[in-house]
Design a protein around this motif. Structure first.
Motif, PDB file in Angstrom:
ATOM      1  N   ALA A 141       0.830  -1.206   0.000  1.00 47.96           N
ATOM      2  CA  ALA A 141       0.000   0.000   0.000  1.00 47.96           C
ATOM      3  C   ALA A 141       0.862   1.253   0.000  1.00 47.96           C
ATOM      4  CB  ALA A 141      -0.923  -0.006   1.217  1.00 47.96           C
ATOM      5  N   MET A 142       1.952   1.252   0.763  1.00 41.65           N
ATOM      6  CA  MET A 142       2.841   2.420   0.795  1.00 41.65           C
ATOM      7  C   MET A 142       3.523   2.621  -0.554  1.00 41.65           C
ATOM      8  SD  MET A 142       4.617   2.520   4.592  1.00 41.65           S
ATOM      9  CE  MET A 142       5.090   0.786   4.693  1.00 41.65           C
ATOM     10  N   LEU A 143       3.994   1.519  -1.147  1.00 43.32           N
ATOM     11  CA  LEU A 143       4.636   1.607  -2.459  1.00 43.32           C
ATOM     12  C   LEU A 143       3.666   2.146  -3.503  1.00 43.32           C
ATOM     13  CD1 LEU A 143       6.761   1.052  -4.630  1.00 43.32           C
ATOM     14  CD2 LEU A 143       6.038  -1.340  -4.625  1.00 43.32           C
ATOM     15  N   LEU A 144       2.442   1.621  -3.507  1.00 42.00           N
ATOM     16  CA  LEU A 144       1.468   2.043  -4.503  1.00 42.00           C
ATOM     17  C   LEU A 144       1.026   3.482  -4.273  1.00 42.00           C
ATOM     18  CD1 LEU A 144      -0.669  -1.216  -4.805  1.00 42.00           C
ATOM     19  CD2 LEU A 144       1.076  -0.354  -6.384  1.00 42.00           C
ATOM     20  N   ALA A 145       0.913   3.899  -3.012  1.00 44.10           N
ATOM     21  CA  ALA A 145       0.570   5.293  -2.716  1.00 44.10           C
ATOM     22  C   ALA A 145       1.637   6.222  -3.275  1.00 44.10           C
ATOM     23  CB  ALA A 145       0.418   5.492  -1.209  1.00 44.10           C
ATOM     24  N   PHE A 146       2.908   5.843  -3.096  1.00 45.08           N
ATOM     25  CA  PHE A 146       4.012   6.629  -3.648  1.00 45.08           C
ATOM     26  C   PHE A 146       3.966   6.643  -5.170  1.00 45.08           C
ATOM     27  CE2 PHE A 146       8.338   5.853  -5.498  1.00 45.08           C
ATOM     28  CZ  PHE A 146       8.684   7.186  -5.634  1.00 45.08           C
ATOM     29  N   PHE A 147       3.813   5.471  -5.765  1.00 49.27           N
ATOM     30  CA  PHE A 147       3.883   5.362  -7.225  1.00 49.27           C
ATOM     31  C   PHE A 147       2.752   6.123  -7.909  1.00 49.27           C
ATOM     32  CE2 PHE A 147       2.711   3.112 -11.176  1.00 49.27           C
ATOM     33  CZ  PHE A 147       3.860   3.395 -11.904  1.00 49.27           C
ATOM     34  N   PHE A 148       1.513   5.897  -7.455  1.00 43.53           N
ATOM     35  CA  PHE A 148       0.377   6.509  -8.136  1.00 43.53           C
ATOM     36  C   PHE A 148       0.318   8.019  -7.932  1.00 43.53           C
ATOM     37  CE2 PHE A 148      -1.628   2.158  -8.058  1.00 43.53           C
ATOM     38  CZ  PHE A 148      -1.631   2.005  -9.441  1.00 43.53           C
ATOM     39  N   THR A 149       0.543   8.487  -6.709  1.00 47.93           N
ATOM     40  CA  THR A 149       0.469   9.932  -6.476  1.00 47.93           C
ATOM     41  C   THR A 149       1.614  10.658  -7.177  1.00 47.93           C
ATOM     42  OG1 THR A 149       1.707   9.791  -4.377  1.00 47.93           O
ATOM     43  CG2 THR A 149      -0.693   9.632  -4.255  1.00 47.93           C
ATOM     44  N   SER A 150       2.805  10.075  -7.118  1.00 42.31           N
ATOM     45  CA  SER A 150       3.962  10.712  -7.752  1.00 42.31           C
ATOM     46  C   SER A 150       3.811  10.739  -9.273  1.00 42.31           C
ATOM     47  CB  SER A 150       5.246   9.981  -7.363  1.00 42.31           C
ATOM     48  OG  SER A 150       5.482  10.087  -5.983  1.00 42.31           O
ATOM     49  N   VAL A 208      10.234  -1.993   9.918  1.00 39.75           N
ATOM     50  CA  VAL A 208       9.011  -1.345   9.437  1.00 39.75           C
ATOM     51  C   VAL A 208       9.174   0.177   9.460  1.00 39.75           C
ATOM     52  CG1 VAL A 208       6.546  -0.994   9.848  1.00 39.75           C
ATOM     53  CG2 VAL A 208       7.547  -3.270  10.135  1.00 39.75           C
ATOM     54  N   GLY A 209       9.798   0.692  10.510  1.00 44.59           N
ATOM     55  CA  GLY A 209      10.063   2.129  10.582  1.00 44.59           C
ATOM     56  C   GLY A 209      10.914   2.598   9.422  1.00 44.59           C
ATOM     57  N   GLY A 210      11.883   1.778   9.042  1.00 41.21           N
ATOM     58  CA  GLY A 210      12.735   2.119   7.909  1.00 41.21           C
ATOM     59  C   GLY A 210      11.960   2.196   6.608  1.00 41.21           C
ATOM     60  N   ILE A 211      11.013   1.272   6.420  1.00 42.26           N
ATOM     61  CA  ILE A 211      10.203   1.275   5.194  1.00 42.26           C
ATOM     62  C   ILE A 211       9.274   2.481   5.168  1.00 42.26           C
ATOM     63  CG2 ILE A 211       8.459   0.003   3.873  1.00 42.26           C
ATOM     64  CD1 ILE A 211       9.691  -2.589   4.942  1.00 42.26           C
ATOM     65  N   ILE A 212       8.691   2.810   6.319  1.00 47.41           N
ATOM     66  CA  ILE A 212       7.836   4.003   6.401  1.00 47.41           C
ATOM     67  C   ILE A 212       8.646   5.255   6.061  1.00 47.41           C
ATOM     68  CG2 ILE A 212       6.525   5.491   7.969  1.00 47.41           C
ATOM     69  CD1 ILE A 212       5.725   2.928   9.489  1.00 47.41           C
ATOM     70  N   GLY A 213       9.841   5.357   6.639  1.00 43.06           N
ATOM     71  CA  GLY A 213      10.708   6.489   6.355  1.00 43.06           C
ATOM     72  C   GLY A 213      11.119   6.547   4.904  1.00 43.06           C
ATOM     73  N   HIS A 214      11.381   5.375   4.326  1.00 46.26           N
ATOM     74  CA  HIS A 214      11.793   5.278   2.926  1.00 46.26           C
ATOM     75  C   HIS A 214      10.758   5.915   2.015  1.00 46.26           C
ATOM     76  CE1 HIS A 214      12.271   3.481  -1.030  1.00 46.26           C
ATOM     77  NE2 HIS A 214      13.451   3.021  -0.692  1.00 46.26           N
ATOM     78  N   TYR A 215       9.512   5.469   2.111  1.00 52.11           N
ATOM     79  CA  TYR A 215       8.497   5.967   1.183  1.00 52.11           C
ATOM     80  C   TYR A 215       8.005   7.365   1.539  1.00 52.11           C
ATOM     81  CZ  TYR A 215       8.708   1.644  -1.283  1.00 52.11           C
ATOM     82  OH  TYR A 215       9.172   0.596  -2.041  1.00 52.11           O
ATOM     83  N   SER A 216       8.114   7.742   2.799  1.00 50.28           N
ATOM     84  CA  SER A 216       7.805   9.131   3.171  1.00 50.28           C
ATOM     85  C   SER A 216       8.804  10.066   2.506  1.00 50.28           C
ATOM     86  CB  SER A 216       7.854   9.296   4.692  1.00 50.28           C
ATOM     87  OG  SER A 216       6.837   8.555   5.331  1.00 50.28           O
ATOM     88  N   CYS A 217      10.071   9.666   2.492  1.00 49.87           N
ATOM     89  CA  CYS A 217      11.112  10.466   1.856  1.00 49.87           C
ATOM     90  C   CYS A 217      10.927  10.513   0.342  1.00 49.87           C
ATOM     91  CB  CYS A 217      12.493   9.896   2.194  1.00 49.87           C
ATOM     92  SG  CYS A 217      13.862  10.743   1.378  1.00 49.87           S
ATOM     93  N   SER A 218      10.726   9.344  -0.271  1.00 53.74           N
ATOM     94  CA  SER A 218      10.554   9.285  -1.726  1.00 53.74           C
ATOM     95  C   SER A 218       9.364  10.109  -2.176  1.00 53.74           C
ATOM     96  CB  SER A 218      10.358   7.821  -2.170  1.00 53.74           C
ATOM     97  OG  SER A 218      11.501   7.051  -1.924  1.00 53.74           O
TER      98      SER A 218
END
Length: 287
Positions: free
Chosen positions: A52-61, A127-137
């Motif tokens: 869900a985080m990956l797709l949120a990043f991909f589609f919105t970006s 999990v925190g790292g993944i959240i930070g990753h996509y928040s940054c991207s």
């Protein structure tokens, strides 16, 4: 075992459809579509919330990249219609999270979790790292794509001097606000699916909501780190022939800022890594 096979099958199906559609719409080239399929399959098959985080990043970006294309074409020397991304760009924006997702799978298989460092120190940090990753991207992309469309003149983050639009390290208030909003969206993408995939105690559930302000802060922080690296380690110059800001030195190029040490992909990876680490530590402290 049956649940894992079903989740993998769903992941492959969704990833295939998105990769093919993204190629058709020129959001990804062939190499980007193949890389995107792999990355999406890993995320979705390990944990739906990662997907869900990956797709949120991909589609919105992708959507924001296509906004104001005419204006961006006149500013960006490396402009591509539709913002078409290749495999290098896909992995630079999702590679670290993919490695973390695989590490999560090795430790927890496909089980969902409530963030709780007392229950699992390592898993919470991953999990925190993944959240930070996509928040940054997401923060970096929203900041760049919306900031360049703002009427506000950008200022270089290191000197606060007014610079041309498209200069690496140039920031605007609109861009910074967009970065925080982008991070918040990633937080929502993590929290909302958890309502259906994982049951937490009341206290633990309420505490999970702290992911929302944390991800917003990670989006803003990631954007600032990206801008700082872009202003110092990535070259920006103005080409008198093309009448645009460019990222490589040349005989007709007057330097604006930065050294030719990192390109845009390198800056992305470095800022994502730093933001992921900071968010990981923050999750251990908060949860």
């Amino acid at each position: 075992m049956e649940n894992q096979i079903l989740q993998l099958t769903i992941a492959v199906l969704i990833s295939s459809l998105i990769a093919i559609n993204s190629y058709r719409k020129k959001s990804l080239d062939v190499s980007g579509a193949i890389a995107g399929f792999f990355v999406m399959t890993v995320h979705l098959s390990v944990n739906y919330r990662f997907g869900a985080m990956l797709l949120a990043f991909f589609f919105t970006s992708s959507k924001l990249t296509k906004m104001g294309e005419d204006r961006k074409r006149s500013i960006d020397a490396d402009f591509k219609a539709g913002g078409q991304r290749n495999w290098i760009q896909v992995f630079s924006n999702s590679g670290i999270a993919t490695i973390l997702a695989i590490a999560f799978w090795k430790l927890k298989s496909s089980q969902d979790i409530c963030l709780d460092s007392e229950e699992s120190y390592i898993i919470t940090s991953i999990v925190g790292g993944i959240i930070g990753h996509y928040s940054c991207s997401n923060g970096d992309t929203w900041s760049s794509e919306l900031g360049v469309l703002s009427d506000e003149q950008p200022r270089l983050i290191t000197t606060f001097k007014v610079v041309r639009r498209g200069t690496n390290g140039g920031i605007t208030k609109a861009g910074l606000q967009a970065a925080a909003a982008a991070g918040f969206v990633i937080g929502l993408a993590y929290v909302l699916p958890g309502i259906f995939t994982k049951s937490c105690t009341n206290d633990a559930f309420l505490k999970q909501l702290l992911v929302l302000p944390l991800s917003a802060l990670a989006g803003l922080t990631g954007s600032l780190i990206d801008s700082l690296l872009g202003a110092t380690l990535q070259f920006s110059g103005f080409c008198s022939v093309r009448n645009k800001v460019v990222s490589k030195p040349g005989p007709t190029v007057k330097r604006i800022s930065g050294l030719s040490i990192l390109d845009n992909n390198g800056v992305n990876v470095a800022s994502i890594l730093l933001t992921s680490m900071l968010t990981s530590f923050a999750c251990l402290y908060i949860f």
